[in-house]
Design an enzyme around this catalytic site. Structure first.
Site, mmCIF file in Angstrom:
data_model
loop_
_atom_site.group_PDB
_atom_site.id
_atom_site.type_symbol
_atom_site.label_atom_id
_atom_site.label_comp_id
_atom_site.label_asym_id
_atom_site.label_seq_id
_atom_site.Cartn_x
_atom_site.Cartn_y
_atom_site.Cartn_z
ATOM 1 N N TYR A 142 0.818 -1.213 0.000
ATOM 2 C CA TYR A 142 0.000 0.000 0.000
ATOM 3 C C TYR A 142 0.857 1.271 0.000
ATOM 4 O O TYR A 142 0.343 2.366 -0.180
ATOM 5 C CB TYR A 142 -0.944 0.034 1.208
ATOM 6 N N LYS A 193 3.801 -15.291 1.312
ATOM 7 C CA LYS A 193 3.783 -16.121 0.108
ATOM 8 C C LYS A 193 5.232 -16.317 -0.335
ATOM 9 O O LYS A 193 5.640 -15.878 -1.424
ATOM 10 C CB LYS A 193 2.950 -15.444 -0.991
ATOM 11 N N ASP A 226 -2.442 -18.042 1.502
ATOM 12 C CA ASP A 226 -3.656 -18.634 0.924
ATOM 13 C C ASP A 226 -4.075 -19.878 1.700
ATOM 14 O O ASP A 226 -5.258 -20.075 2.002
ATOM 15 C CB ASP A 226 -3.461 -18.945 -0.563
ATOM 16 N N ASP A 250 -4.828 -7.308 5.815
ATOM 17 C CA ASP A 250 -6.080 -6.609 5.525
ATOM 18 C C ASP A 250 -7.180 -7.642 5.249
ATOM 19 O O ASP A 250 -8.282 -7.589 5.815
ATOM 20 C CB ASP A 250 -5.845 -5.726 4.286
ATOM 21 N N ASP A 254 -10.133 -9.215 8.206
ATOM 22 C CA ASP A 254 -11.567 -9.046 7.947
ATOM 23 C C ASP A 254 -12.265 -10.399 7.910
ATOM 24 O O ASP A 254 -13.374 -10.565 8.420
ATOM 25 C CB ASP A 254 -11.803 -8.335 6.611
#
Ligand code: NAD
Length: 369
Positions: A142, A193, A226, A250, A254
């Site tokens: 970001y 990852k 993942d 993020d 959530d």
């Protein structure tokens, strides 16, 4: 000894309503547990814009830097939707996070037994769930450069964002996660990852370095993000603390939050480096926004904000047992069936108002003595 200081920024929409209930709780701790705070209040978001033409006045910023903890309600609302980006209410919150350098975002996913039916997962999978996601908040994709939308020199365009992490950025958030784990179940799972991203390889190496050199007593595991998402849905109780980067955090935080049901129940903390007094720079806030659709109607659930104060008791003020007391009081209120509208299945009883919910929590605190 001076009392610890707390700056309250109630903000917009339901922010002031839920914060009024937190004030009742703070007053109770002062009167009944001799836990007194120097509380001051100021404006943030749309409320600050209305008063000063900016969503965070410089003086408010300076006060936030000089208190032991900041407690924020929520910012934003339709009234401010057409403002220039630079003065939108959210910019006030972003400025606080940036200038206080709050690099570790703590998002607990805790499922109170009384609310297990609200989860989209089966009750036995979520009931009594208690995990903590630590998301790196100030770096990663970001913020990384280069970024932008550019010509691709072949007649089209290319959108670019850069995932970038330094040793220091990874190590400091890893330390936050290991410190937390020591106060909880003593387990950290780091997610990245590393199979497809160099920044993920560095993440894994640096978290391992911090573990081996500073926290060998804590159990550490690694998981691809993942696979971590799948495991969070399959059997979330296998985790204690999860540490991950800004982007994966993020999404995963959530997702984990929704395991537990309602937005009105979710607290958060954002922590930075220790100050001179040893306390971390800290901002506590509910996950929800200003909920303009119910603002001013006494319908808001104050629990997320109350539980954010419980996090402040635990992480800024070293009052773990009192934080436990407050969380248990919220749990008791729910188990007794006192519910704001967001926590009622349709057609099941009369909802409590925001104020009644706050009063019930204070009564449960009183009963805990
Ligand atoms: P929201 O979280 O404000 O509301 C989403 C839904 O959840 C609404 O239906 C709302 O009524 C309900 N809800 C939220 N909190 C609740 C509570 N405590 N009790 C009962 N119900 C609750 O998100 P939104 O509607 O997308 O955004 C509204 C405004 O809030 C926007 O201006 C947005 O930018 C802002 N926002 C601010 C923050 C923040 O301050 N950290 C976070 C998210 C959104």
């Amino acid at each position: 000894m001076t009392n610890p200081s707390l700056l309250i920024l109630a903000g917009d929409g339901i922010g002031p309503e839920v914060m009024a209930e937190v004030r009742k709780v703070i007053d109770w701790f002062g009167a009944k547990r001799d836990l007194k705070f120097n509380v001051s209040e100021d404006l943030v978001g749309g409320a600050a814009y209305d008063a000063h033409g900016t969503p965070l006045h410089d003086e408010t910023m300076a006060r936030a830097q000089n208190v032991d903890a900041v407690l924020l309600g929520a910012v934003g609302g339709p009234k401010y939707d057409d403002l220039d980006f630079s003065v939108k209410p959210e910019r006030g919150l972003l400025r606080l996070r940036k200038e206080m350098d709050l690099f570790a975002n703590l998002r607990p996913a805790q499922c109170f037994d009384a609310l297990a039916d609200f989860s989209s997962l089966k009750k036995e999978i979520v009931s009594d769930l208690d995990i903590m996601i630590v998301r790196e908040l100030t770096s990663g994709i970001y913020f990384g450069e280069p970024r932008g939308i550019m010509d691709d020199n072949e007649g089209g365009r290319v959108g670019v964002n850069t995932q970038r992490y330094t040793t220091n950025e990874i190590r400091r958030v890893a330390r936050s996660a290991f410190e937390l784990a020591r106060r909880r179940g003593n387990k950290v799972c780091s997610m990245e990852k590393a199979n497809v991203m160099e920044s993920g390889i560095l993440w894994r190496e640096e978290v391992t370095w911090v573990h081996q050199n500073e926290y060998p007593d804590v159990e550490l595991s690694h998981m691809y993000a993942d696979a971590g998402a799948m495991q969070l849905c399959r059997w979330p109780k296998q985790f204690d603390v999860i540490v991950t980067d800004n982007l994966f955090g993020d999404l995963l935080s959530d997702m984990a939050a929704m395991l537990t049901g309602s937005l009105g129940m979710l607290p958060s903390a954002s922590l930075g480096a220790p100050m001179e007094n040893g306390r971390p720079k800290a901002l506590y806030e509910p996950v929800h926004g200003s909920a303009p659709d119910i603002a001013g109607q006494g319908k808001a659930n104050p629990c997320a904000c109350i539980l954010s104060f419980a996090m402040a008791l635990r992480y800024s003020f070293d009052q773990g047992p009192e934080a436990d007391r407050l969380e248990a009081a919220v749990e008791k209120v729910l188990a007794d069936g006192v519910r704001t509208a967001d926590l009622l299945q349709s057609g099941t009883g009369e909802p409590a108002t925001t104020s009644q919910m706050g009063d019930a929590v204070v009564a449960a605190l009183e009963a805990s003595l």
